[in-house]
Design a protein around this motif. Structure first.
Motif, PDB file in Angstrom:
ATOM      1  N   PHE A  52       4.481  -2.048   5.764  1.00 31.99           N
ATOM      2  CA  PHE A  52       3.673  -1.551   6.870  1.00 31.99           C
ATOM      3  C   PHE A  52       3.748  -0.026   6.865  1.00 31.99           C
ATOM      4  N   ILE A  53       2.589   0.641   6.793  1.00 29.45           N
ATOM      5  CA  ILE A  53       2.551   2.103   6.745  1.00 29.45           C
ATOM      6  C   ILE A  53       1.692   2.614   7.892  1.00 29.45           C
ATOM      7  N   GLU A  54       2.245   3.534   8.654  1.00 26.30           N
ATOM      8  CA  GLU A  54       1.531   4.112   9.785  1.00 26.30           C
ATOM      9  C   GLU A  54       1.368   5.605   9.540  1.00 26.30           C
ATOM     10  N   ASP A  55       0.149   6.091   9.687  1.00 27.24           N
ATOM     11  CA  ASP A  55      -0.122   7.519   9.519  1.00 27.24           C
ATOM     12  C   ASP A  55       0.021   8.204  10.870  1.00 27.24           C
ATOM     13  N   PRO A  56       1.049   9.051  11.055  1.00 32.24           N
ATOM     14  CA  PRO A  56       1.253   9.684  12.360  1.00 32.24           C
ATOM     15  C   PRO A  56       0.149  10.680  12.729  1.00 32.24           C
ATOM     16  N   ASN A  57      -0.661  11.086  11.750  1.00 34.37           N
ATOM     17  CA  ASN A  57      -1.721  12.053  12.006  1.00 34.37           C
ATOM     18  C   ASN A  57      -3.079  11.422  12.286  1.00 34.37           C
ATOM     19  N   SER A  58      -3.143  10.086  12.290  1.00 32.63           N
ATOM     20  CA  SER A  58      -4.410   9.411  12.571  1.00 32.63           C
ATOM     21  C   SER A  58      -4.114   8.051  13.203  1.00 32.63           C
ATOM     22  N   ASP A  59      -5.180   7.344  13.512  1.00 36.40           N
ATOM     23  CA  ASP A  59      -5.041   6.007  14.076  1.00 36.40           C
ATOM     24  C   ASP A  59      -4.942   4.939  12.990  1.00 36.40           C
ATOM     25  N   ASN A  60      -5.027   5.325  11.726  1.00 41.00           N
ATOM     26  CA  ASN A  60      -5.051   4.348  10.642  1.00 41.00           C
ATOM     27  C   ASN A  60      -3.675   3.777  10.346  1.00 41.00           C
ATOM     28  N   ARG A  61      -3.661   2.478  10.123  1.00 43.20           N
ATOM     29  CA  ARG A  61      -2.457   1.765   9.689  1.00 43.20           C
ATOM     30  C   ARG A  61      -2.822   1.009   8.419  1.00 43.20           C
ATOM     31  N   PHE A  62      -1.904   0.930   7.510  1.00 49.16           N
ATOM     32  CA  PHE A  62      -2.126   0.312   6.213  1.00 49.16           C
ATOM     33  C   PHE A  62      -1.004  -0.695   5.979  1.00 49.16           C
ATOM     34  N   THR A  63      -1.366  -1.923   5.656  1.00 50.22           N
ATOM     35  CA  THR A  63      -0.380  -2.952   5.354  1.00 50.22           C
ATOM     36  C   THR A  63      -0.668  -3.448   3.948  1.00 50.22           C
ATOM     37  N   LEU A  64       0.346  -3.444   3.093  1.00 52.25           N
ATOM     38  CA  LEU A  64       0.194  -3.870   1.703  1.00 52.25           C
ATOM     39  C   LEU A  64       0.995  -5.142   1.485  1.00 52.25           C
ATOM     40  N   PHE A  65       0.302  -6.198   1.099  1.00 56.58           N
ATOM     41  CA  PHE A  65       0.908  -7.495   0.792  1.00 56.58           C
ATOM     42  C   PHE A  65       0.990  -7.603  -0.723  1.00 56.58           C
ATOM     43  N   THR A  66       2.188  -7.751  -1.248  1.00 53.30           N
ATOM     44  CA  THR A  66       2.392  -7.838  -2.688  1.00 53.30           C
ATOM     45  C   THR A  66       3.017  -9.182  -3.020  1.00 53.30           C
ATOM     46  N   PHE A  67       2.241 -10.051  -3.655  1.00 51.98           N
ATOM     47  CA  PHE A  67       2.715 -11.367  -4.046  1.00 51.98           C
ATOM     48  C   PHE A  67       2.899 -11.356  -5.559  1.00 51.98           C
ATOM     49  N   VAL A  68       4.145 -11.365  -6.015  1.00 51.00           N
ATOM     50  CA  VAL A  68       4.447 -11.366  -7.446  1.00 51.00           C
ATOM     51  C   VAL A  68       5.527 -12.400  -7.733  1.00 51.00           C
ATOM     52  N   THR A  69       5.570 -12.835  -8.986  1.00 54.50           N
ATOM     53  CA  THR A  69       6.538 -13.831  -9.416  1.00 54.50           C
ATOM     54  C   THR A  69       7.039 -13.471 -10.802  1.00 54.50           C
ATOM     55  N   GLY A  70       8.161 -14.038 -11.197  1.00 51.77           N
ATOM     56  CA  GLY A  70       8.669 -13.834 -12.554  1.00 51.77           C
ATOM     57  C   GLY A  70       9.037 -12.396 -12.842  1.00 51.77           C
ATOM     58  N   SER A  71       9.116 -12.088 -14.126  1.00 47.98           N
ATOM     59  CA  SER A  71       9.565 -10.760 -14.543  1.00 47.98           C
ATOM     60  C   SER A  71       8.417  -9.789 -14.828  1.00 47.98           C
ATOM     61  N   ASP A  72       7.171 -10.271 -14.828  1.00 48.34           N
ATOM     62  CA  ASP A  72       6.025  -9.405 -15.106  1.00 48.34           C
ATOM     63  C   ASP A  72       5.133  -9.317 -13.868  1.00 48.34           C
ATOM     64  N   PRO A  73       5.201  -8.207 -13.119  1.00 41.66           N
ATOM     65  CA  PRO A  73       4.394  -8.093 -11.897  1.00 41.66           C
ATOM     66  C   PRO A  73       2.898  -7.966 -12.150  1.00 41.66           C
ATOM     67  N   ASN A  74       2.494  -7.875 -13.410  1.00 37.45           N
ATOM     68  CA  ASN A  74       1.079  -7.751 -13.750  1.00 37.45           C
ATOM     69  C   ASN A  74       0.441  -9.078 -14.131  1.00 37.45           C
ATOM     70  N   LYS A  75       1.147 -10.190 -13.845  1.00 39.33           N
ATOM     71  CA  LYS A  75       0.602 -11.527 -14.119  1.00 39.33           C
ATOM     72  C   LYS A  75       0.863 -12.416 -12.914  1.00 39.33           C
ATOM     73  N   ASN A  76      -0.108 -13.280 -12.626  1.00 39.42           N
ATOM     74  CA  ASN A  76       0.008 -14.231 -11.513  1.00 39.42           C
ATOM     75  C   ASN A  76       0.330 -13.523 -10.198  1.00 39.42           C
ATOM     76  N   ALA A  77      -0.311 -12.423  -9.954  1.00 36.27           N
ATOM     77  CA  ALA A  77      -0.035 -11.618  -8.768  1.00 36.27           C
ATOM     78  C   ALA A  77      -1.271 -11.504  -7.884  1.00 36.27           C
ATOM     79  N   VAL A  78      -1.024 -11.363  -6.593  1.00 35.51           N
ATOM     80  CA  VAL A  78      -2.083 -11.098  -5.623  1.00 35.51           C
ATOM     81  C   VAL A  78      -1.619  -9.909  -4.799  1.00 35.51           C
ATOM     82  N   ILE A  79      -2.507  -8.937  -4.641  1.00 33.91           N
ATOM     83  CA  ILE A  79      -2.222  -7.763  -3.820  1.00 33.91           C
ATOM     84  C   ILE A  79      -3.347  -7.673  -2.787  1.00 33.91           C
ATOM     85  N   ILE A  80      -2.959  -7.609  -1.536  1.00 33.90           N
ATOM     86  CA  ILE A  80      -3.936  -7.526  -0.454  1.00 33.90           C
ATOM     87  C   ILE A  80      -3.616  -6.286   0.369  1.00 33.90           C
TER      88      ILE A  80
END
Length: 189
Positions: A52-80
């Motif tokens: 969860f990331i909040e920008d103190p200089n604006s009203d924008n908030r950013f949430t990053l969901f990182t779904f990874v498995t195994g030893s290679d984060p560049n396979k079978n992954a979902v990023i939202i």
């Protein structure tokens, strides 16, 4: 493509800052979904998390969901990524085609990146209202919060991020019946 690079950069930054003790017992974190009807289910690795990331200089908030498995984060992954002007709410369905303004530019509330078992990149990153022919779409619902993490559902219509040509000619990949239980990693301000 710029959004993809930013999301991948954020993913690697999160990995660099994650420091989980691998000896500690952890809940059964997971994520699962169907790709064009084919069930995919994964045990989440120690690098899977929600930031969860909040920008103190604006009203924008950013949430990053990182779904990874195994030893290679560049396979079978979902990023939202979720962009809001208030803290994410549980029980509320976020829909990609709703807009939020970032630096005075209309931006989708959600963007999705999917990396298949071969590492091929798919994404839903375009606002249909700003990109004629685009069919990118998706939704995210946070359904629960525990002391260990967040529970939720998602779905998306994603496309090959390396496709060139007419947007309406892209072949969709449907991510449906998505569910997850992932740890809340950190809140940055």
């Amino acid at each position: 493509m710029k959004i993809t690079k930013i999301l991948l950069l954020c993913l690697f930054v999160v990995f660099a800052f994650s420091s989980c003790n691998k000896d500690e017992p952890r809940p059964n974190y997971f994520y699962k979904f169907k790709v064009n009807g084919v069930e995919k289910e994964f045990k989440a690795s120690n690098d899977a998390n929600i930031v969860f990331i909040e920008d103190p200089n604006s009203d924008n908030r950013f949430t990053l969901f990182t779904f990874v498995t195994g030893s290679d984060p560049n396979k079978n992954a979902v990023i939202i990524s979720l962009r809001t002007t208030v803290a994410p709410e549980y029980g509320l369905k976020y829909e990609m085609q709703r807009t939020v303004f970032v630096n005075s530019q209309p931006t989708p509330v959600l963007t999705f990146i999917y990396l298949d078992e071969n590492g091929k990149e798919y994404g839903a990153t375009l606002l249909q209202s700003q990109n004629p022919g685009a069919m990118d779409n998706g939704s995210l619902t946070l359904t629960g919060l525990t002391t260990e993490g967040s529970i939720g559902r998602f779905e998306a219509v994603v496309f090959d991020l390396n496709h060139t040509g007419e947007l309406s000619q892209r072949t969709p990949l449907n991510l449906t019946d998505g569910e997850f239980f992932i740890p809340n990693f950190v809140s940055l301000r």
